[in-house]
Write an enzyme that holds these catalytic residues in place. Structure first.
Site, PDB file in Angstrom:
ATOM      1  N   GLY A  11       0.849  -1.213  -0.067  1.00  0.00           N
ATOM      2  CA  GLY A  11      -0.053  -0.039  -0.047  1.00  0.00           C
ATOM      3  C   GLY A  11       0.853   1.285   0.037  1.00  0.00           C
ATOM      4  O   GLY A  11       1.980   1.310  -0.119  1.00  0.00           O
ATOM      5  N   ASN A  12       0.290   2.549   0.292  1.00  0.00           N
ATOM      6  CA  ASN A  12       1.031   3.709   0.091  1.00  0.00           C
ATOM      7  C   ASN A  12       1.617   4.021   1.446  1.00  0.00           C
ATOM      8  O   ASN A  12       2.702   4.604   1.539  1.00  0.00           O
ATOM      9  CB  ASN A  12      -0.082   4.888  -0.142  1.00  0.00           C
ATOM     10  CG  ASN A  12      -0.060   4.986  -1.634  1.00  0.00           C
ATOM     11  OD1 ASN A  12       0.775   5.209  -2.440  1.00  0.00           O
ATOM     12  ND2 ASN A  12      -1.301   4.860  -2.172  1.00  0.00           N
ATOM     13  N   SER A  13       1.308   3.446   2.563  1.00  0.00           N
ATOM     14  CA  SER A  13       2.020   3.645   3.802  1.00  0.00           C
ATOM     15  C   SER A  13       2.798   2.250   4.313  1.00  0.00           C
ATOM     16  O   SER A  13       3.918   2.160   4.669  1.00  0.00           O
ATOM     17  CB  SER A  13       1.099   3.827   4.867  1.00  0.00           C
ATOM     18  OG  SER A  13       0.264   4.914   4.492  1.00  0.00           O
ATOM     19  N   LYS A  16       1.717  -5.472   3.759  1.00  0.00           N
ATOM     20  CA  LYS A  16       1.369  -6.845   4.220  1.00  0.00           C
ATOM     21  C   LYS A  16       1.790  -7.888   3.874  1.00  0.00           C
ATOM     22  O   LYS A  16       1.510  -8.049   2.457  1.00  0.00           O
ATOM     23  CB  LYS A  16      -0.336  -6.648   4.543  1.00  0.00           C
ATOM     24  CG  LYS A  16      -0.720  -5.411   5.221  1.00  0.00           C
ATOM     25  CD  LYS A  16      -2.086  -5.033   5.289  1.00  0.00           C
ATOM     26  CE  LYS A  16      -2.410  -3.747   5.718  1.00  0.00           C
ATOM     27  NZ  LYS A  16      -2.555  -2.483   4.684  1.00  0.00           N
ATOM     28  N   GLY A 123      -7.672   0.748  -8.632  1.00  0.00           N
ATOM     29  CA  GLY A 123      -6.571   0.234  -7.930  1.00  0.00           C
ATOM     30  C   GLY A 123      -6.796  -1.006  -7.717  1.00  0.00           C
ATOM     31  O   GLY A 123      -7.895  -1.685  -7.290  1.00  0.00           O
ATOM     32  N   VAL A 124      -5.352  -1.779  -7.924  1.00  0.00           N
ATOM     33  CA  VAL A 124      -5.553  -3.296  -7.780  1.00  0.00           C
ATOM     34  C   VAL A 124      -6.003  -3.737  -6.385  1.00  0.00           C
ATOM     35  O   VAL A 124      -6.460  -4.787  -6.125  1.00  0.00           O
ATOM     36  CB  VAL A 124      -4.385  -3.916  -8.177  1.00  0.00           C
ATOM     37  CG1 VAL A 124      -2.855  -3.452  -7.420  1.00  0.00           C
ATOM     38  CG2 VAL A 124      -4.627  -5.444  -8.253  1.00  0.00           C
ATOM     39  N   ASP A 125      -5.748  -2.745  -5.284  1.00  0.00           N
ATOM     40  CA  ASP A 125      -6.087  -3.067  -4.049  1.00  0.00           C
ATOM     41  C   ASP A 125      -7.581  -3.135  -3.854  1.00  0.00           C
ATOM     42  O   ASP A 125      -8.185  -3.901  -2.944  1.00  0.00           O
ATOM     43  CB  ASP A 125      -5.416  -2.007  -2.847  1.00  0.00           C
ATOM     44  CG  ASP A 125      -5.287  -0.782  -3.263  1.00  0.00           C
ATOM     45  OD1 ASP A 125      -5.846  -0.320  -4.557  1.00  0.00           O
ATOM     46  OD2 ASP A 125      -5.478   0.134  -2.494  1.00  0.00           O
ATOM     47  N   ARG A 126      -8.385  -2.161  -4.512  1.00  0.00           N
ATOM     48  CA  ARG A 126      -9.472  -2.144  -4.442  1.00  0.00           C
ATOM     49  C   ARG A 126     -10.299  -3.231  -4.993  1.00  0.00           C
ATOM     50  O   ARG A 126     -11.372  -3.879  -4.538  1.00  0.00           O
ATOM     51  CB  ARG A 126     -10.057  -0.803  -5.039  1.00  0.00           C
ATOM     52  CG  ARG A 126      -9.574   0.480  -4.583  1.00  0.00           C
ATOM     53  CD  ARG A 126     -10.081   1.638  -5.344  1.00  0.00           C
ATOM     54  NE  ARG A 126     -11.317   1.969  -5.676  1.00  0.00           N
ATOM     55  CZ  ARG A 126     -11.875   2.502  -6.426  1.00  0.00           C
ATOM     56  NH1 ARG A 126     -11.164   3.299  -7.257  1.00  0.00           N
ATOM     57  NH2 ARG A 126     -13.122   2.891  -6.369  1.00  0.00           N
ATOM     58  N   THR A 156      -4.346   4.948   3.575  1.00  0.00           N
ATOM     59  CA  THR A 156      -3.684   6.073   3.458  1.00  0.00           C
ATOM     60  C   THR A 156      -4.855   7.161   2.716  1.00  0.00           C
ATOM     61  O   THR A 156      -4.771   8.266   3.319  1.00  0.00           O
ATOM     62  CB  THR A 156      -2.399   5.938   2.356  1.00  0.00           C
ATOM     63  OG1 THR A 156      -1.712   5.062   3.023  1.00  0.00           O
ATOM     64  CG2 THR A 156      -1.878   7.342   2.264  1.00  0.00           C
TER      65      THR A 156
HETATM   66  N1  LIG Z   1      -3.445   2.265  15.311  1.00  0.00           N
HETATM   67  C1  LIG Z   1      -4.161   3.298  14.510  1.00  0.00           C
HETATM   68  N2  LIG Z   1      -5.194   4.306  14.861  1.00  0.00           N
HETATM   69  C2  LIG Z   1      -5.874   5.257  14.379  1.00  0.00           C
HETATM   70  N3  LIG Z   1      -5.349   5.340  13.000  1.00  0.00           N
HETATM   71  C3  LIG Z   1      -4.495   4.644  12.518  1.00  0.00           C
HETATM   72  C4  LIG Z   1      -3.667   3.448  13.227  1.00  0.00           C
HETATM   73  N4  LIG Z   1      -2.642   3.032  12.457  1.00  0.00           N
HETATM   74  C5  LIG Z   1      -2.923   3.395  11.273  1.00  0.00           C
HETATM   75  N5  LIG Z   1      -3.670   4.553  11.271  1.00  0.00           N
HETATM   76  C6  LIG Z   1      -4.160   5.059  10.132  1.00  0.00           C
HETATM   77  O1  LIG Z   1      -4.433   4.441   9.219  1.00  0.00           O
HETATM   78  C7  LIG Z   1      -4.361   5.053   7.841  1.00  0.00           C
HETATM   79  C8  LIG Z   1      -3.292   3.966   7.119  1.00  0.00           C
HETATM   80  O2  LIG Z   1      -3.750   2.802   7.120  1.00  0.00           O
HETATM   81  P1  LIG Z   1      -2.677   1.469   6.653  1.00  0.00           P
HETATM   82  O3  LIG Z   1      -1.680   1.518   7.348  1.00  0.00           O
HETATM   83  O4  LIG Z   1      -3.869   0.426   6.431  1.00  0.00           O
HETATM   84  O5  LIG Z   1      -2.750   2.173   5.299  1.00  0.00           O
HETATM   85  P2  LIG Z   1      -2.099   1.220   3.959  1.00  0.00           P
HETATM   86  O6  LIG Z   1      -2.648  -0.150   4.050  1.00  0.00           O
HETATM   87  O7  LIG Z   1      -0.590   1.532   3.786  1.00  0.00           O
HETATM   88  O8  LIG Z   1      -3.029   2.142   3.247  1.00  0.00           O
HETATM   89  P3  LIG Z   1      -3.165   1.813   1.664  1.00  0.00           P
HETATM   90  O9  LIG Z   1      -3.204   0.541   1.291  1.00  0.00           O
HETATM   91  O10 LIG Z   1      -4.138   2.929   1.335  1.00  0.00           O
HETATM   92  O11 LIG Z   1      -1.808   2.527   1.061  1.00  0.00           O
HETATM   93  C9  LIG Z   1      -3.483   6.321   8.188  1.00  0.00           C
HETATM   94  O12 LIG Z   1      -4.570   7.372   8.243  1.00  0.00           O
HETATM   95  C10 LIG Z   1      -3.129   6.095   9.548  1.00  0.00           C
HETATM   96  O13 LIG Z   1      -3.129   7.336  10.207  1.00  0.00           O
HETATM   97  C1  LIG Z   2      -7.172   4.878  -4.109  1.00  0.00           C
HETATM   98  C2  LIG Z   2      -5.927   4.137  -3.633  1.00  0.00           C
HETATM   99  C3  LIG Z   2      -4.750   4.897  -3.465  1.00  0.00           C
HETATM  100  C4  LIG Z   2      -6.258   3.396  -2.644  1.00  0.00           C
HETATM  101  O1  LIG Z   2      -5.054   2.680  -2.026  1.00  0.00           O
HETATM  102  C5  LIG Z   2      -5.289   3.171  -4.945  1.00  0.00           C
HETATM  103  O2  LIG Z   2      -6.403   2.180  -5.010  1.00  0.00           O
HETATM  104  C6  LIG Z   2      -5.210   3.805  -6.166  1.00  0.00           C
HETATM  105  O3  LIG Z   2      -4.126   4.282  -6.445  1.00  0.00           O
HETATM  106  N1  LIG Z   2      -5.943   3.614  -7.155  1.00  0.00           N
HETATM  107  C7  LIG Z   2      -5.879   3.935  -8.267  1.00  0.00           C
HETATM  108  C8  LIG Z   2      -7.042   5.007  -9.011  1.00  0.00           C
HETATM  109  C9  LIG Z   2      -8.308   4.416  -8.851  1.00  0.00           C
HETATM  110  O4  LIG Z   2      -8.573   3.330  -8.262  1.00  0.00           O
HETATM  111  O5  LIG Z   2      -9.140   4.944  -9.648  1.00  0.00           O
END
Ligand SMILES: Nc1ncnc2c1ncn2[C@@H]1O[C@H](COP(=O)(O)OP(=O)(O)OP(=O)(O)O)[C@@H](O)[C@H]1O
Ligand SMILES: CC(C)(CO)[C@@H](O)C(=O)NCCC(=O)O
EC number: 2.7.1.33
Length: 292
Positions: A11-13, A16, A123-126, A156
């Site tokens: 993901g962006n942050s 997994k 987005g492939v995650d979606r 994110t």
């Molecule tokens: N323990 C927590 N409590 C509250 N908010 C949290 C916690 N851990 C992460 N976050 C929030 O969750 C968001 C990021 O979530 P996550 O780590 O699931 O992102 P990600 O899976 O990398 O996201 P993406 O797939 O969109 O890139 C951020 O807004 C962050 O501030």
């Molecule tokens: C929207 C996010 C950033 C969510 O992780 C990701 O799915 C993405 O980069 N999507 C591409 C644009 C779209 O889904 O229309």
């Protein structure tokens, strides 16, 4: 030795990863039974991923590595290099040329259709998130596969994707919780930087901190509720709502509260909100286990 598949959701942050037995007798229907282990790390914490893969190789032979990514090209390359460092191709069980097979959004997977105008733009995650939510609907809740469902990811960015009759009919994207806090801090002269604090979420805020916390959480929950309402208008079904992502803990109570006010006022069935930890990995595992 038994064969293992490793799955990556980049993901962006965070990243997994999950390892599961490919030839587990119940692997196709009950994903949990085949899972060996999983890990969540922040982007760039590659040493932890190396440790995870090392531990897994003691249990069996890695035969497949599948992944999805919405992160940068650099992160994608770094992840490939992590798996390259294990020389997996030297094992006779490893039957792929690339260190990671990156999957993309498709027009159709099993009976699930993607109606996005440009399939691969979704987005492939979606895409795997909705496949994962649909797996939970049909295999755990054992509900008819055509019912209305929503998959929300509070990552994110926040995404709210709607499905009906096994079709992904569309979804919304908005800034995630942290991004909303950050943009208020960056874009104004007098608003402070705030960290998430559930106790500051009140009905009628009387401090700046509470006003920001409540405003942002209501914006997130309101965006989800609006899609629940629209899907109900379209289908006359109260949708099942699957909620995942790092920020879900902070927002889910507000969603439950709006939905309960609405159901009571409109005389409708209560909305069922189901929290899931790793919907994208579940979607990936279901896909790999059932597509071979
Ligand atoms: N323990 C927590 N409590 C509250 N908010 C949290 C916690 N851990 C992460 N976050 C929030 O969750 C968001 C990021 O979530 P996550 O780590 O699931 O992102 P990600 O899976 O990398 O996201 P993406 O797939 O969109 O890139 C951020 O807004 C962050 O501030
Ligand atoms: C929207 C996010 C950033 C969510 O992780 C990701 O799915 C993405 O980069 N999507 C591409 C644009 C779209 O889904 O229309």
């Amino acid at each position: 030795m038994d064969k293992i598949c490793i799955l990556i959701d980049s993901g962006n942050s965070r990243i997994k990863a999950r390892a599961f037995w490919l030839n587990h007798p119940e692997a196709e229907k009950n994903l949990d039974k085949a899972i060996i282990n999983e890990i969540t790390i922040y982007n760039q914490e590659y040493a932890k991923l190396v440790g995870f893969v090392e531990r897994i190789t003691r249990d069996g032979n890695i035969a497949k590595v599948y992944g999805v990514t919405v992160a940068t090209e650099n992160i994608r390359t770094d992840l490939e290099n992590v798996f390259r460092s294990f020389d997996l191709e030297k094992s006779k069980d490893f039957n792929q040329k690339e260190p990671i097979v990156w999957l993309e959004s498709e027009e159709k997977a099993f009976s699930i259709k993607n109606l996005y105008e440009n399939t691969k733009q979704l987005g492939v995650d979606r895409w795997f998130g909705i496949i994962g939510a649909h797996y939970h609907l049909t295999h755990h809740l054992k509900v008819d596969s055509n019912v209305a469902l929503i998959h929300v990811s509070f990552g994110t960015a926040t995404t709210v994707d709607c499905m009906h009759n096994e079709q992904l009919i569309g979804g919304t994207i908005l800034p995630g919780l942290q991004m909303m806090f950050d943009s208020l801090f960056r874009g104004t002269a007098h608003l402070p930087k705030v960290a998430v604090s559930a106790s500051d979420i009140v009905n009628f805020p009387l401090t700046t901190h509470a006003a920001i916390q409540t405003g942002v959480v209501c914006a997130q929950a309101g965006a989800v509720f609006r899609q629940i309402q629209k899907l109900w208008f379209l289908t006359t079904q109260v949708p099942y709502v699957f909620i995942s992502g790092g920020a879900k803990e902070t927002i889910v109570d507000e969603i439950n509260s709006i939905c309960s006010h609405w159901s009571t006022a409109a005389g409708l069935a209560q909305v069922e909100c189901i929290e899931l930890e790793t919907t994208v990995l579940d979607g990936l595992q279901y896909y790999v286990s059932n597509k071979g």
